[in-house]
Design an enzyme around this catalytic site. Structure first.
Site, PDB file in Angstrom:
ATOM      1  N   HIS B 173      42.253  42.285  45.360  1.00 21.34           N
ATOM      2  CA  HIS B 173      42.090  42.299  46.033  1.00 21.34           C
ATOM      3  C   HIS B 173      42.134  40.476  46.484  1.00 21.34           C
ATOM      4  O   HIS B 173      43.638  39.923  46.517  1.00 21.34           O
ATOM      5  CB  HIS B 173      40.946  40.922  44.940  1.00 21.34           C
ATOM      6  CG  HIS B 173      40.719  40.024  44.192  1.00 21.34           C
ATOM      7  ND1 HIS B 173      41.257  38.974  44.454  1.00 21.34           N
ATOM      8  CD2 HIS B 173      40.628  40.409  43.199  1.00 21.34           C
ATOM      9  CE1 HIS B 173      41.505  38.168  43.609  1.00 21.34           C
ATOM     10  NE2 HIS B 173      41.369  38.509  42.645  1.00 21.34           N
ATOM     11  N   CYS B 189      44.821  40.007  37.401  1.00 17.64           N
ATOM     12  CA  CYS B 189      44.163  40.401  38.955  1.00 17.64           C
ATOM     13  C   CYS B 189      45.117  40.370  39.917  1.00 17.64           C
ATOM     14  O   CYS B 189      46.250  39.832  40.111  1.00 17.64           O
ATOM     15  CB  CYS B 189      42.961  40.112  39.610  1.00 17.64           C
ATOM     16  SG  CYS B 189      41.257  41.085  38.600  1.00 17.64           S
TER      17      CYS B 189
END
Lengths: 161, 218
Positions: B173, B189
């Site tokens: 992301h 992440c």
């Protein structure tokens, strides 16, 4: 009651700088913010009891997201935000970016709006503006434009029980 | 020192550009829930930034890493994987998009902090623009003032784009904290500067293969 006033003083000069920096960023910050110290206090029409309880909380920045965020706030009752009565004449809540609980007071402003924040004139930088409130839902936003720009507008939906 | 002062003081000197030239990049830390992860966690990364978990700061989508090793660039990359495959080298803080002919497009990334790194083979299961953000319960416990849900947008820690990795809780992301690129900061992440994740988003299709290697080196 934990005093929030020193933090208020520290933060007082920051928003002006950040507002300048944010100016060229094309953000969606609402322009309708008050100038601290410009308001005098009037009796508030909202009572502490209306705030006390368990709330699902979610935030949005654009009006188009409001409906779905309202549904999300309702779903967040599994991890509710709890507003309790304070030891004095207020309610126990957090300020922005601060994990400590403070006793906050509901303040009517001479601009006709209602604010929630530490012991200071209405519309002070650490205050929230209570935009609307009903038995089941309330909407607030931080007065500080930088904080409001980051967090957006908060929807609180009262949790059952 | 307030959290925001702390964040500002930790800018590590990466050259970060915005097309508007604003140079403003206060940021939030994107942290994902970890429960249910099907991957083994491995050894700590050598570099870790101790950044407080704050929600998204307002930043532009155009921010990219413009200079240095973490800037997006075409590199030599020996691989038998088909073009369009993403290969992530956690230790190196690089994400490669295989181009074929021993070439890859390389992006600088931020990765999971100590105890939050993993390896595996997954596929991109979904893509989203300006994804919503739900802080995990452990983050709410540390920062009880956070909204339990934040709609996607410029102030959201998930940044401008997200590529969801299989059925895991992990994503590739964006971030509004470009200064964290090259560091171990997340909960598993992989983050890119917003401008870079937009570029990646446009190159990668749902179903693309993603190989996460931990401890690999060039």
């Amino acid at each position: 009651m934990v005093s929030a006033y020193p933090a208020s003083l520290i933060r007082a000069g920051i928003p002006a700088i950040l507002v300048l920096l944010l100016g060229g960023c094309g953000t969606t910050i609402d322009e309708a913010v008050v100038t601290p110290g410009a308001l005098t206090e009037r009796p508030a029409t909202i009572r502490n009891e209306q705030l006390i309880g368990k709330w699902g909380v979610a935030s949005y920045r654009e009006e188009k997201d409001r409906k779905r965020v309202e549904a999300q706030a309702r779903a967040q009752c599994r991890l509710p935000y709890i507003i309790a009565k304070g030891p004095s004449d207020g309610v126990m809540m957090h300020l922005a970016d601060d994990a400590k609980l403070y006793e906050l007071r509901i303040k009517g402003g001479s601009d006709g709006k209602t604010y929630l924040g530490p012991e200071a004139p209405p519309g002070e930088w650490q205050d929230r503006e209570i935009i609307s409130i009903s038995e089941k839902e309330m909407i607030m936003r931080f007065v500080d434009p930088e904080v409001h720009g980051r967090y957006g507008t908060f929807i609180y939906v009262r949790c059952p029980g | 020192m307030t959290p925001r002062h702390s964040l500002l003081s930790r800018f590590n000197g990466l050259a970060v550009a915005t097309r508007r030239g604003a140079g403003f990049f206060l940021a939030g830390l994107a942290v994902m829930a970890l429960s249910g992860a099907a991957f083994g966690r491995q050894q700590a990364a050598p570099i870790s930034m101790d950044i407080g978990d704050e929600p998204g700061r307002v930043a532009t989508a155009e921010q990219i890493v413009e200079e240095g090793p973490f800037a997006r660039q075409l590199v030599f990359f020996r691989s038998s994987e088909p073009a369009g495959t993403i290969v992530i080298h956690t230790n190196e803080r690089f994400l490669y998009v295989v181009q074929g002919n021993n070439r890859a497009l390389r992006y600088g990334i931020g990765v999971g902090r100590e105890g939050f790194q993993w390896s595996g083979l997954v596929r991109v299961s979904r893509k989203a623009e300006w994804p919503d953000w739900t802080p995990p319960p452990e983050m709410i416990a540390r920062q009880p003032y956070l909204p339990r849900f934040m709609a996607g947008g410029p102030g959201n820690p998930m940044g401008a784009r997200a590529l969801y990795l299989g059925s895991t809780v992990y994503r590739i992301h964006g971030t509004n904290q470009p200064e964290t690129i090259g560091h171990a900061v997340s909960s598993g992440c992989f983050r890119l500067a917003n401008g870079d994740v937009i570029d990646l988003f446009e190159r990668i299709a749902v179903g693309a293969k993603v190989i996460i290697r931990h401890g690999a080196s060039i």
